[in-house]
Structures are given as C-alpha cells and as structure tokens.
Design an enzyme around this catalytic site. Structure first.
Site, PDB file in Angstrom:
ATOM      1  N   GLU A 136       0.754  30.716  15.439  1.00 52.11           N
ATOM      2  CA  GLU A 136       0.207  32.036  15.069  1.00 52.11           C
ATOM      3  C   GLU A 136       0.732  33.050  16.074  1.00 52.11           C
ATOM      4  O   GLU A 136       1.315  32.671  17.103  1.00 52.11           O
ATOM      5  CB  GLU A 136      -1.329  31.992  15.115  1.00 52.11           C
ATOM      6  CG  GLU A 136      -1.901  30.990  14.125  1.00 52.11           C
ATOM      7  CD  GLU A 136      -3.425  30.888  14.171  1.00 52.11           C
ATOM      8  OE1 GLU A 136      -4.059  31.668  14.930  1.00 52.11           O
ATOM      9  OE2 GLU A 136      -3.967  30.045  13.443  1.00 52.11           O
ATOM     10  N   ARG A 277      46.504  26.634  17.855  1.00 52.74           N
ATOM     11  CA  ARG A 277      46.722  27.920  18.555  1.00 52.74           C
ATOM     12  C   ARG A 277      47.774  27.773  19.661  1.00 52.74           C
ATOM     13  O   ARG A 277      47.641  26.909  20.532  1.00 52.74           O
ATOM     14  CB  ARG A 277      45.392  28.382  19.158  1.00 52.74           C
ATOM     15  CG  ARG A 277      45.489  29.580  20.074  1.00 52.74           C
ATOM     16  CD  ARG A 277      45.777  30.847  19.312  1.00 52.74           C
ATOM     17  NE  ARG A 277      45.768  32.009  20.198  1.00 52.74           N
ATOM     18  CZ  ARG A 277      46.196  33.205  19.827  1.00 52.74           C
ATOM     19  NH1 ARG A 277      46.674  33.400  18.606  1.00 52.74           N
ATOM     20  NH2 ARG A 277      46.163  34.216  20.661  1.00 52.74           N
ATOM     21  N   GLU A 372       9.426  23.804  18.032  1.00 50.33           N
ATOM     22  CA  GLU A 372       8.861  22.456  18.228  1.00 50.33           C
ATOM     23  C   GLU A 372       8.684  22.124  19.717  1.00 50.33           C
ATOM     24  O   GLU A 372       8.960  21.014  20.164  1.00 50.33           O
ATOM     25  CB  GLU A 372       9.674  21.408  17.481  1.00 50.33           C
ATOM     26  CG  GLU A 372       9.599  21.654  15.978  1.00 50.33           C
ATOM     27  CD  GLU A 372       9.850  20.440  15.125  1.00 50.33           C
ATOM     28  OE1 GLU A 372       9.562  19.320  15.570  1.00 50.33           O
ATOM     29  OE2 GLU A 372      10.319  20.635  14.000  1.00 50.33           O
TER      30      GLU A 372
HETATM   31  C1  LIG Z   1      12.961  30.326  13.945  1.00 49.23           C
HETATM   32  C2  LIG Z   1      11.630  29.760  14.266  1.00 49.23           C
HETATM   33  C3  LIG Z   1      11.078  28.790  13.424  1.00 49.23           C
HETATM   34  C4  LIG Z   1       9.800  28.277  13.703  1.00 49.23           C
HETATM   35  N1  LIG Z   1       9.232  27.372  12.810  1.00 49.23           N
HETATM   36  C5  LIG Z   1       7.925  27.016  12.982  1.00 49.23           C
HETATM   37  C6  LIG Z   1       7.251  26.238  11.975  1.00 49.23           C
HETATM   38  O1  LIG Z   1       7.826  25.825  10.959  1.00 49.23           O
HETATM   39  N2  LIG Z   1       5.939  25.965  12.151  1.00 49.23           N
HETATM   40  C7  LIG Z   1       5.239  26.389  13.262  1.00 49.23           C
HETATM   41  O2  LIG Z   1       4.052  26.101  13.348  1.00 49.23           O
HETATM   42  N3  LIG Z   1       5.867  27.115  14.234  1.00 49.23           N
HETATM   43  C8  LIG Z   1       7.174  27.439  14.115  1.00 49.23           C
HETATM   44  N4  LIG Z   1       7.814  28.191  15.071  1.00 49.23           N
HETATM   45  C9  LIG Z   1       7.067  28.624  16.267  1.00 49.23           C
HETATM   46  C10 LIG Z   1       7.555  27.951  17.534  1.00 49.23           C
HETATM   47  O3  LIG Z   1       7.150  26.610  17.541  1.00 49.23           O
HETATM   48  C11 LIG Z   1       7.042  28.764  18.725  1.00 49.23           C
HETATM   49  O4  LIG Z   1       7.776  29.975  18.747  1.00 49.23           O
HETATM   50  C12 LIG Z   1       7.198  28.012  20.023  1.00 49.23           C
HETATM   51  O5  LIG Z   1       6.299  26.937  20.069  1.00 49.23           O
HETATM   52  C13 LIG Z   1       6.983  28.919  21.249  1.00 49.23           C
HETATM   53  O6  LIG Z   1       5.819  29.645  21.123  1.00 49.23           O
HETATM   54  P1  LIG Z   1       5.840  31.236  21.391  1.00 49.23           P
HETATM   55  O7  LIG Z   1       6.917  31.789  20.549  1.00 49.23           O
HETATM   56  O8  LIG Z   1       4.464  31.747  21.189  1.00 49.23           O
HETATM   57  O9  LIG Z   1       6.256  31.375  22.893  1.00 49.23           O
HETATM   58  P2  LIG Z   1       5.274  31.311  24.218  1.00 49.23           P
HETATM   59  O10 LIG Z   1       4.370  30.123  24.088  1.00 49.23           O
HETATM   60  O11 LIG Z   1       4.656  32.661  24.347  1.00 49.23           O
HETATM   61  O12 LIG Z   1       6.331  31.068  25.331  1.00 49.23           O
HETATM   62  C14 LIG Z   1       7.116  32.086  25.929  1.00 49.23           C
HETATM   63  C15 LIG Z   1       7.801  31.504  27.159  1.00 49.23           C
HETATM   64  O13 LIG Z   1       6.818  31.100  28.119  1.00 49.23           O
HETATM   65  C16 LIG Z   1       7.039  29.761  28.491  1.00 49.23           C
HETATM   66  N5  LIG Z   1       5.741  29.105  28.748  1.00 49.23           N
HETATM   67  C17 LIG Z   1       4.587  29.214  28.033  1.00 49.23           C
HETATM   68  N6  LIG Z   1       3.625  28.466  28.583  1.00 49.23           N
HETATM   69  C18 LIG Z   1       4.168  27.868  29.665  1.00 49.23           C
HETATM   70  C19 LIG Z   1       3.694  26.949  30.650  1.00 49.23           C
HETATM   71  N7  LIG Z   1       2.429  26.485  30.612  1.00 49.23           N
HETATM   72  N8  LIG Z   1       4.534  26.538  31.628  1.00 49.23           N
HETATM   73  C20 LIG Z   1       5.805  26.991  31.667  1.00 49.23           C
HETATM   74  N9  LIG Z   1       6.330  27.828  30.756  1.00 49.23           N
HETATM   75  C21 LIG Z   1       5.523  28.270  29.784  1.00 49.23           C
HETATM   76  C22 LIG Z   1       7.734  29.110  27.285  1.00 49.23           C
HETATM   77  O14 LIG Z   1       8.464  27.967  27.666  1.00 49.23           O
HETATM   78  C23 LIG Z   1       8.627  30.264  26.832  1.00 49.23           C
HETATM   79  O15 LIG Z   1       9.806  30.270  27.583  1.00 49.23           O
HETATM   80  C24 LIG Z   1       9.093  28.701  14.851  1.00 49.23           C
HETATM   81  C25 LIG Z   1       9.672  29.654  15.702  1.00 49.23           C
HETATM   82  C26 LIG Z   1      10.904  30.188  15.410  1.00 49.23           C
HETATM   83  C27 LIG Z   1      11.464  31.239  16.326  1.00 49.23           C
END
Ligand SMILES: Cc1cc2nc3c(=O)[nH]c(=O)nc-3n(C[C@H](O)[C@H](O)[C@H](O)COP(=O)(O)OP(=O)(O)OC[C@H]3O[C@@H](n4cnc5c(N)ncnc54)[C@H](O)[C@@H]3O)c2cc1C
Length: 388
Positions: A136, A277, A372
C-alpha cells in the site's frame, strides 16, 4: 560403489531430460515470439494480448497447476527455468509469468481449499491472469503495517482500502488481497482474500508510468465496500501473514531468475555485438580488455545462476531455503544492474539508444533490487540468520 555413484547429487546446472525439453521450448518461444515484440510493448506500456494467450496455450501460466485442473503439472524449479528464459527476451513478460506462478498459483497450491482449487485453478491455467496485492502507499518494506480493512458481515467479509504497485493489475481477473480483520492484532489480523475483478466496489486504478518493465502493468487497486464471500478466505482468518511471508520467500527466487535471465540476455547481445563492431581496424571483441570484461560478466552471471538454481532446488526438495533465496535475489538483482550497465558501455553510443535491446534491459534491471523485498530487506534476512 554402485550405490555411491547413484547417490552422487547431480550438478546444480544439469537438467533432467524433461527440464531440458521445457527449457528449449520456452527458449524458442521467447526468441521467436517475445523478443520481436519487446520494444514495441515497452514503448506502448502495454502487454500484447496475443502473447498472453500464447503463454496460456503453452502452459506457462499454470506451470505448477496439476494436470487434472488443466495445468502443466510441473514443479517450482521448472517455473524458475521458464522465468529465466522469458526474461532473456523481455523481463516484463518474465514478471507477468513469475507473479502468476510463483506467487498466485503457488499460494493456492499451498493454502487453497479443494473448492477454491476447483473454482480458480482451471481459470488460472486457461485464461485468467492473477495478481498479488500486499503493498500500500504507506506499507512497503513494513508490509504488515497495511491499512486495508476487512469486516465480517453475515457470510461475507467487506473490504475497504487501497493497494498500490500491483503487478498485472491491468490484466488480472483474480487478486489475492491482504487486509486486516483487526488492526490492534498486528500481523495476526492479516488475512488473505481471493477477490474477483468484477466484484462490486472493486476498481483497478491508476497505472504507474515506470522507468523499466514498462509493458508490465503496475496499478493501484481501490476497494470500496467489496463483499467477499467467507469461502474466499485463503488459509485461516488471521493467518494471511503466513501466506504473505511464505509465498514471498519462494517468489523472490523467481525474481532472482528474472534478473538472471535479464543479465544473460544482455550478455548474449553484447557478445554478438563485439564480434561485429570494428574499431582500430578490428572487431572490438578481439581486444583483450574487452574479452576480460566479458569474462567477468559471464562469471557473475554463472554465480547468479548457481545461487538461484540452488535455492529453487532446495525449495523443491522441501529443505530450508529462506536464507539462500534471499542471497539469490540480492546477488542476482545487484549483478543484473552491473552486467546491464557494462553491456551498454560495450555497445558504446549505440548502447545508449533504443536501437539495441541493452538500453531496455538496463532500465528493466533496476526493479530487481526493489520489489519482493528490497536489497536491504534481503540483507536483513541474511544477517538475521548470521546473528542467530
Ligand atoms: C514495478 C513494481 C511492481 C510491484 N509489484 C508488486 C506486487 O505485485 N504486489 C505488491 O504487493 N507489491 C508490489 N510492489 C511493491 C514493492 O514490493 C515495494 O515497492 C517494495 O517492497 C518496497 O517498498 P516501498 O516502495 O514502500 O519502499 P520503502 O519500504 O519505503 O523503502 C525505501 C528504502 O528504505 C529502505 N528501508 C526500509 N526499511 C528499512 C530497514 N528497516 N532497514 C534498512 N533499509 C530500509 C529500503 O531498502 C529502500 O531502499 C511493486 C513495486 C514496483 C515498483
């Protein structure tokens, strides 16, 4: 001696006759049908429906669905091979098939009741794309902070909330939606629901305009008083966290395979290019400096393959694979970025244009470290095992 020989485990990359046949069939299909359409689909930000139909016809959308339900009846490792081969040609098609097999049908295989299987397996094997809706706007890495709410009303559950980033959202007919039945219960309130696209109150919202895998739809989902029959709860009420954790543990091996295929695809294009190339009067591939770069990339791709295949084979064998899957996804996705970047370098200026497929593969590689479970989340899983 005889017993000893029979007991020798087979090398990770050696395939059974059936696996080889499957791999070759998908490789041929990817080269003849997927690769020629990849750039146009990327530019249109649209999957070609004809290609999706072909994926169903070939059994690639129901790899693990038992044959009695119209599926292919193969195993998880085969799904991984399929995702790798398709992703060489187009990682957007790779993720469509990956979500269908390693998340959606995998979750049903593990937790669906007999009547849920009887209803949804034949659809998923024949013409219905699936999607997996956990994330979400406010809950990504912290997935169990989700706010989507489910309230019981008679024999139904009524769902309200919004999902974001849902792969296959535009094409899917069936969604696994995670919602909480009790926000105070934390992760123990999370429940998985099987939601059909045409349920009243369910809307597929805005599609994201993305850097890479642009043909793969990534959408918002809006749930407004969506009535889901109680028989569509997947696993027990309050046990959705288990569905989410365990399917994602397996699914991320598939993302490792997607990134592995992408890197191999980029390397294959580059080997061809450097042989053709010419600079300084000879093929650039004849320079030792270039050959060493190719050798480094081939070694990294092979290391990624060993990690991905090992995690998949462990999972197939019913052995613990959690840490190995995290390593496979972490390494393969970081490796794919390095390899795709170097492949652009070796194409020179042409690599920076849409004339050659490496430009798209470079953009597509970026998603591997995000979805993921981000690379940091994989590191956290690996570190947790070390510090136990
Ligand atoms: C193209 C695409 C397809 C997707 N498909 C799906 C889907 O089919 N179903 C679904 O449910 N979701 C899906 N997602 C969502 C995806 O799984 C999330 O974007 C991902 O889990 C990261 O969450 P966020 O974007 O909220 O980033 P955040 O959780 O806000 O993370 C931002 C940054 O902070 C870092 N971070 C956060 N917490 C910590 C911590 N505790 N320690 C160290 N670093 C941290 C992360 O590593 C990252 O670098 C998709 C996303 C994209 C972009």
């Amino acid at each position: 001696m005889q017993t000893l020989i029979q007991d020798t485990p087979r090398p990770l990359t050696s395939l059974s006759e059936q696996e080889k046949m499957f791999q070759q069939a998908v490789r041929d299909f990817a080269a003849s049908e997927v690769a020629p359409r990849a750039m146009a689909m990327d530019q249109a930000q649209q999957m070609d429906q004809e290609l999706i139909d072909q994926l169903f016809e070939l059994g690639l959308m129901g790899v693990e669905i038992p044959e009695m339900y119209g599926g292919t009846g193969a195993d998880f490792f085969t799904s991984v091979l399929v995702v790798e081969e398709l992703s060489k040609a187009d990682p957007a098609i790779g993720v469509l098939v990956d979500v269908q097999n390693t998340l959606v049908t995998n979750a049903l295989r593990r937790w669906a009741s007999d009547s849920q299987k009887a209803r949804y397996y034949p659809q998923l094997a024949s013409d219905t794309v699936g999607a997996y809706a956990l994330s979400e706007a406010g809950s990504g890495s912290d997935a169990f902070a989700l706010a989507c709410r489910a309230v019981q009303d008679g024999d139904d559950w009524v769902l309200n909330g919004q999902k974001m980033w849902i792969t296959n959202g535009a094409e899917a007919g069936l969604f696994i939606v995670f919602a909480t039945v009790d926000p105070d219960a934390g992760y123990r309130g999370i429940t998985a629901f099987l939601v059909e696209r045409d349920y009243d109150g369910f809307t597929v919202g805005r599609k994201e305009d993305k850097l890479g895998i642009r043909a793969s739809s990534t959408t918002e989902l809006i749930l407004e008083d969506v009535r889901v029959p109680a028989e569509n709860v997947l696993n027990d009420v309050g046990a959705g966290y288990k569905v989410a954790i365990e399917t994602l543990n397996e699914g991320r091996i598939g993302i490792g395979a997607q990134m592995l295929g992408l890197a191999q695809g980029a390397l294959d294009h580059t080997v061809r290019y450097v042989k053709e190339r010419e600079q300084f009067g000879r093929a650039i591939g004849s320079f030792q400096g270039v050959q060493f770069q190719l050798a480094e990339m081939a070694t990294e791709v092979e290391a990624g393959r060993l990690l991905v295949y090992n995690a998949a084979r462990l999972k197939n064998a019913g052995q613990p694979f959690l840490t190995k899957a995290a390593m496979a996804k972490l390494y393969a996705s970081e490796m794919a970025q390095r390899v795709a970047s170097l492949c652009i370098d070796l194409h020179g200026g042409y690599g920076f244009t849409k004339e050659y497929p490496v430009e798209k593969l470079y953009r597509d590689a970026k998603i591997g470290t995000i979805y993921e479970g981000t690379s940091n989340m994989q590191r956290q899983t690996i570190a947790k095992a070390l510090m136990r």
